[in-house]
Design a protein around this motif. Structure first.
Motif, mmCIF file in Angstrom:
data_model
loop_
_atom_site.group_PDB
_atom_site.id
_atom_site.type_symbol
_atom_site.label_atom_id
_atom_site.label_comp_id
_atom_site.label_asym_id
_atom_site.label_seq_id
_atom_site.Cartn_x
_atom_site.Cartn_y
_atom_site.Cartn_z
ATOM 1 N N TRP A 1 0.839 -1.203 0.000
ATOM 2 C CA TRP A 1 0.000 0.000 0.000
ATOM 3 C C TRP A 1 0.870 1.248 0.000
ATOM 4 O O TRP A 1 0.624 2.194 -0.755
ATOM 5 N N LEU A 2 1.902 1.245 0.854
ATOM 6 C CA LEU A 2 2.806 2.392 0.930
ATOM 7 C C LEU A 2 3.558 2.575 -0.372
ATOM 8 O O LEU A 2 3.718 3.699 -0.862
ATOM 9 N N GLN A 3 4.005 1.474 -0.969
ATOM 10 C CA GLN A 3 4.747 1.560 -2.223
ATOM 11 C C GLN A 3 3.871 2.124 -3.338
ATOM 12 O O GLN A 3 4.313 2.972 -4.123
ATOM 13 N N GLN A 4 2.621 1.694 -3.409
ATOM 14 C CA GLN A 4 1.714 2.205 -4.432
ATOM 15 C C GLN A 4 1.386 3.670 -4.198
ATOM 16 O O GLN A 4 1.153 4.421 -5.149
ATOM 17 N N TRP A 5 1.382 4.080 -2.921
ATOM 18 C CA TRP A 5 1.064 5.472 -2.622
ATOM 19 C C TRP A 5 2.226 6.387 -2.970
ATOM 20 O O TRP A 5 2.053 7.457 -3.557
ATOM 21 N N VAL A 6 3.436 5.969 -2.609
ATOM 22 C CA VAL A 6 4.616 6.795 -2.877
ATOM 23 C C VAL A 6 4.956 6.798 -4.365
ATOM 24 O O VAL A 6 5.392 7.812 -4.916
#
Length: 305
Positions: free
Chosen positions: A186-191
């Motif tokens: 989730w964090l990777q897709q957001w960043v």
């Protein structure tokens, strides 16, 4: 409004709450509270005739039952300077502005709730509570109530809530490490969203800190993959670069006298060749410290007498 004025931490937190809030709450990001360019991070509106329970919530599960009809929420990122003097009072001011704007709709001040979300309780926050003569009452699990502010005001400490509720997604917005693969994705897709789906993330305040959060969540081997040896050592102090090297690798490039710096005189003898050590008499060997004598006798095959 320039994109650089928007903070990636704030956008990410709004995205998380909007995706995981209970279905009886409508999340409106960046609610404008006045004609002037002042805006709160979130306005949470309880749907008409909806119960106060938050049973289907997947984030901040202890918060939703506490909220009134309208809630003004202000979020502060894990950055050390995120909470500044005046921020708590500013949240209270946002509440007043919203109350005035909605005076005909809200039944009274009890219908309005204020929420401050921080990663941890800082000295600045404690000082501001004291200056306003407001009291923080801990409710447990990372939640607190701030008494004295007229409106029902609550504090959410993400460092504590993430642990109490075992919420790895909320750990992204705390000082805690991200543990689960789902939260990491989730964090990777957001960043790093797909090209064209959002504005350039690199232009937003907080991008570097959030990217570092992503890197910190990766296993060591993933972080080092593709780096050249010199890149892996960049930023390390000289003594730190030696950690993990074999003894022969640590000594490469040193002159003989440099290799012996710091060793007691007796231990410097161990740098001699075996042929040189065989020239020592037993009487001399017995004058050396026990560990040095034993090491020399073992190397030259001479038993103790």
């Amino acid at each position: 409004m320039a994109t650089t004025s928007r903070n990636l931490w704030h956008l990410g937190f709004v995205n998380l709450v909007r995706a995981r809030a209970p279905t009886n709450i409508s999340v409106q990001p960046e609610a404008w509270l006045a004609v002037e360019p002042q805006r709160a991070d979130m306005l949470l509106l309880r749907k008409e005739d909806a119960p106060h329970e938050g049973g289907d919530a997947r984030v901040l599960r202890g918060l939703w039952p506490l909220l009134g009809t309208d809630t003004v929420l202000e979020y502060k990122s894990p950055a050390p300077s995120a909470f500044r003097r005046g921020d708590l009072l500013r949240l209270w001011g946002y509440g007043v502005q919203h109350h005035v704007a909605q005076i005909e709709r809200l039944s009274g001040y009890r219908a309005l709730t204020l929420v401050l979300v921080v990663a941890s309780v800082t000295p600045t926050l404690v000082r501001e509570l004291a200056e306003m003569d407001w009291a923080l009452v801990r409710l447990g699990g990372g939640y607190g109530r701030i008494d004295g502010a007229v409106y029902a005001t609550y504090l959410v400490v993400t460092d504590e809530v993430a642990e109490a509720e075992q919420d790895d997604f909320l750990r992204i917005f705390s000082h805690r490490p991200v543990l689960s693969p789902d939260a990491r994705r989730w964090l990777q897709q957001w960043v790093k969203p797909e090209e064209g789906t959002m504005q350039d993330m690199k232009e937003l305040e907080g991008y570097d800190e959030m990217l570092q959060k992503l890197l910190d969540s990766l296993p060591v081997e993933r972080r080092l993959a593709g780096l050249r040896p010199e890149e892996r050592l960049a930023g390390l102090r000289p003594e730190e670069r030696l950690v993990g090297l074999r003894p022969e690798e640590r000594l490469v490039g040193l002159r003989p006298e440099e290799r012996l710096v710091g060793l007691p005189p007796a231990h410097q003898l161990l740098a001699l060749s075996d042929d040189a050590l065989r020239g020592f008499t037993d009487e001399y060997l017995r004058s050396l410290p026990a560990e040095v004598q034993d090491a020399i006798r073992h190397r030259i095959g001479r038993p103790s007498r």
